[in-house]
Design a protein around this motif. Structure first.
Motif, PDB file in Angstrom:
ATOM      1  N   GLY A 102      33.591  52.346  37.279  1.00 61.25           N
ATOM      2  CA  GLY A 102      32.743  50.947  38.723  1.00 61.25           C
ATOM      3  C   GLY A 102      31.574  50.541  38.393  1.00 61.25           C
ATOM      4  N   ASN A 103      30.841  51.070  37.205  1.00 64.46           N
ATOM      5  CA  ASN A 103      29.671  50.349  36.232  1.00 64.46           C
ATOM      6  C   ASN A 103      29.706  49.984  35.010  1.00 64.46           C
ATOM      7  N   LYS A 104      31.095  51.350  34.322  1.00 62.62           N
ATOM      8  CA  LYS A 104      30.400  50.373  32.982  1.00 62.62           C
ATOM      9  C   LYS A 104      32.362  50.422  32.585  1.00 62.62           C
ATOM     10  N   THR A 105      32.711  50.495  33.385  1.00 58.91           N
ATOM     11  CA  THR A 105      33.944  48.760  32.845  1.00 58.91           C
ATOM     12  C   THR A 105      34.953  48.275  32.918  1.00 58.91           C
ATOM     13  N   THR A 106      35.307  47.350  32.491  1.00 58.07           N
ATOM     14  CA  THR A 106      35.898  46.106  32.301  1.00 58.07           C
ATOM     15  C   THR A 106      36.908  46.254  34.157  1.00 58.07           C
ATOM     16  N   PHE A 107      37.602  47.273  33.938  1.00 57.46           N
ATOM     17  CA  PHE A 107      38.531  47.778  35.810  1.00 57.46           C
ATOM     18  C   PHE A 107      37.315  47.422  36.397  1.00 57.46           C
ATOM     19  N   GLY A 108      36.634  48.053  36.481  1.00 58.56           N
ATOM     20  CA  GLY A 108      35.902  48.488  37.502  1.00 58.56           C
ATOM     21  C   GLY A 108      35.009  46.587  38.376  1.00 58.56           C
ATOM     22  N   ARG A 109      34.490  46.382  36.838  1.00 55.17           N
ATOM     23  CA  ARG A 109      34.154  45.170  37.341  1.00 55.17           C
ATOM     24  C   ARG A 109      34.656  43.918  37.398  1.00 55.17           C
ATOM     25  N   HIS A 110      36.217  44.118  37.643  1.00 57.72           N
ATOM     26  CA  HIS A 110      37.128  43.037  37.643  1.00 57.72           C
ATOM     27  C   HIS A 110      37.035  43.594  39.174  1.00 57.72           C
ATOM     28  N   ILE A 111      37.286  45.278  39.629  1.00 54.37           N
ATOM     29  CA  ILE A 111      37.384  44.793  41.306  1.00 54.37           C
ATOM     30  C   ILE A 111      36.396  44.666  41.742  1.00 54.37           C
ATOM     31  N   TYR A 112      34.923  44.775  41.302  1.00 51.46           N
ATOM     32  CA  TYR A 112      34.056  44.498  42.067  1.00 51.46           C
ATOM     33  C   TYR A 112      33.952  42.439  42.206  1.00 51.46           C
ATOM     34  N   ALA A 113      34.649  41.769  41.321  1.00 48.70           N
ATOM     35  CA  ALA A 113      34.932  40.201  41.355  1.00 48.70           C
ATOM     36  C   ALA A 113      36.019  39.975  41.719  1.00 48.70           C
ATOM     37  N   VAL A 114      37.277  40.897  42.354  1.00 49.69           N
ATOM     38  CA  VAL A 114      37.997  40.338  42.846  1.00 49.69           C
ATOM     39  C   VAL A 114      37.724  40.351  44.494  1.00 49.69           C
ATOM     40  N   GLY A 115      36.730  41.241  44.732  1.00 44.72           N
ATOM     41  CA  GLY A 115      36.172  41.629  45.967  1.00 44.72           C
ATOM     42  C   GLY A 115      35.105  40.370  46.407  1.00 44.72           C
ATOM     43  N   SER A 116      34.503  39.807  44.965  1.00 51.06           N
ATOM     44  CA  SER A 116      33.015  38.849  45.774  1.00 51.06           C
ATOM     45  C   SER A 116      34.251  37.551  45.616  1.00 51.06           C
ATOM     46  N   ASN A 117      34.964  36.860  44.551  1.00 56.48           N
ATOM     47  CA  ASN A 117      35.462  35.255  44.763  1.00 56.48           C
ATOM     48  C   ASN A 117      36.929  36.244  44.049  1.00 56.48           C
ATOM     49  N   MET A 118      37.949  35.910  44.946  1.00 58.95           N
ATOM     50  CA  MET A 118      39.477  35.992  44.162  1.00 58.95           C
ATOM     51  C   MET A 118      39.997  34.969  43.798  1.00 58.95           C
ATOM     52  N   GLU A 119      40.253  34.274  43.741  1.00 60.48           N
ATOM     53  CA  GLU A 119      40.731  32.962  43.459  1.00 60.48           C
ATOM     54  C   GLU A 119      39.607  32.509  42.505  1.00 60.48           C
ATOM     55  N   ALA A 120      38.326  32.680  41.891  1.00 65.04           N
ATOM     56  CA  ALA A 120      37.725  32.342  41.207  1.00 65.04           C
ATOM     57  C   ALA A 120      38.021  33.353  39.749  1.00 65.04           C
ATOM     58  N   THR A 121      38.187  34.915  40.650  1.00 67.28           N
ATOM     59  CA  THR A 121      38.727  35.994  39.546  1.00 67.28           C
ATOM     60  C   THR A 121      40.099  35.392  38.717  1.00 67.28           C
ATOM     61  N   ARG A 122      40.756  34.840  39.474  1.00 64.70           N
ATOM     62  CA  ARG A 122      41.836  34.695  39.004  1.00 64.70           C
ATOM     63  C   ARG A 122      42.144  33.643  38.321  1.00 64.70           C
ATOM     64  N   LEU A 123      41.345  32.463  38.235  1.00 65.54           N
ATOM     65  CA  LEU A 123      41.020  31.464  37.605  1.00 65.54           C
ATOM     66  C   LEU A 123      40.558  31.921  35.928  1.00 65.54           C
TER      67      LEU A 123
END
Length: 389
Positions: free
Chosen positions: A253-274
């Motif tokens: 959750g804190n140290k990997t790119t995948f973890g940052r992507h999880i939080y980004a998807v939950g925060s703003n899915m459309e912006a993360t997709r773009l």
């Protein structure tokens, strides 16, 4: 000095874990007082034996909650985990009792099945666009039907001692002490590595006395934890597995790119997709992690009961979700931590354990847990400042 809503919101936002630890202390003190027996010379709640039992009870919920955090952070929900736990535990029991397969084969198949079902749920949600509420509600019914068909509605027992050890075994005292020292050293390494990285990028860091004080406090908790458990029979194996899961998932959750992507998807899915992130893949893999944790929890449940039962896992999905919300995971997604969810699981297990020791009826226990869940979501609303009116 008047305490304003802004002050409360700031405290809950910045010191959620501290507030939850204070709640745990209050709960333990409350049940410790109510279960005090002068003839036995102390509280029956605050004993090494009960503390060990409490943590073993919490371990299964903690395993589910550790992955449920990522599911909720990604903006989804999973109502099928209790039924999937029961199905995977039933598969483990049948393989062990009916077919007497080696333990490594049982574990391998159960983990593979957990990943398969998790990926299937994730694929239906992320790629076919079916709401996760509907997919996992359907899964809840389907998995419960599968376990009834697999077991024939009867208990499959007894499992072999090797499997039973996973749920009922204890570490030797020396191994428990070594594990505690190793855990503390890892915390020190991660703390100073994070501090060094933040300083390189000219980001603010706590003062050195504050950093050392925080680590010493964590060290005292670890020391008390290990010594208390060693005073009974040692660190339970399910608790050790849960601590390893905590470490791995915290790093994810804190140290990997995948973890940052999880939080980004939950925060703003459309912006993360773009921004180029494969949102569907992230969501599918989150459910795969959930399936993996159902496999661990199913194995642990069967091992702890020394049997596979058709009712195993009933209601565990609600305990896992409640633990996440109590631990500070936001129902709106984008916010949450594995450590917070496990603290929430400790609170849930403490309430179950304490009320059971006092002989409180099950229906009252459910009422109390329901009230606490609603209160936890309200605290999330207050801390984020999204109140109506």
């Amino acid at each position: 000095m008047t305490l304003t809503k802004k002050d409360v919101r700031k405290f809950l936002s910045e010191y959620k874990i501290v507030a939850l630890l204070i709640v745990i202390v209050i709960i333990w003190a409350f049940f410790g007082y109510l279960t005090y027996d002068s003839e036995l010379g102390g509280s029956q709640f605050l004993t090494p034996r009960n503390f060990s039992n409490l943590l073993r009870q919490m371990a299964i919920t903690g395993m589910l909650a550790s992955a449920m955090v990522f599911v909720i952070v990604a903006g989804e929900i999973d109502l099928s985990v209790g039924s999937l736990l029961g199905l995977l535990g039933g598969i483990a029991a049948v393989m062990d009792v009916t077919y007497s397969l080696p333990l490594w084969q049982t574990i391998t198949v159960v983990i593979a099945m957990g990943l398969f079902f998790g990926l299937m749920v994730g694929w239906l949600t992320a790629y076919l666009g079916i709401p996760s509420f509907i997919v996992t509600l359907g899964g809840q019914l389907a998995f419960r039907g599968m376990v009834l068909g697999l077991t024939g509605g009867i208990t499959i027992a007894p499992v072999h001692p090797e499997l039973k050890f996973i749920g009922q075994g204890y570490l030797p005292e020396l191994a428990g002490n070594a594990g505690g020292v190793l855990l503390f050293l890892v915390l020190v390494f991660l703390a100073f590595r994070t501090r060094s990285n933040r300083q390189k990028h000219n980001l603010s860091v706590p003062t050195m006395p504050a950093e050392v004080g925080r680590l010493l406090f964590a060290g005292l908790i670890i020391l008390g934890f290990v010594l208390t458990l060693n005073d009974y029979q040692g660190v339970p194996v399910p608790v050790l597995v849960l601590l390893i899961i905590l470490a791995v998932f915290t790093v994810i959750g804190n140290k990997t790119t995948f973890g940052r992507h999880i939080y980004a998807v939950g925060s703003n899915m459309e912006a993360t997709r773009l921004s180029g992130v494969n949102v569907a893949y992230v969501k599918m893999m989150v459910f795969a992690l959930m399936g993996l944790m159902c496999a661990f929890a199913g194995l642990t449940t069967t091992a702890r009961l020394a049997a596979g039962t058709p009712s195993a896992g009933f209601g565990n999905e609600l305990d896992a979700i409640a633990s996440c919300f109590i631990g500070g995971t936001s129902m709106r997604g984008g916010v949450g931590s594995v450590s917070g969810a496990l603290v929430g699981a400790v609170i849930m297990a403490s309430l179950d354990n304490g009320m059971s020791m006092m002989g409180i009826d099950t229906f009252w226990q459910q009422i109390v847990k329901g009230i606490i869940l609603v209160a936890a979501v309200y605290m999330d609303i207050v801390s984020s400042g999204n109140q109506r009116g």
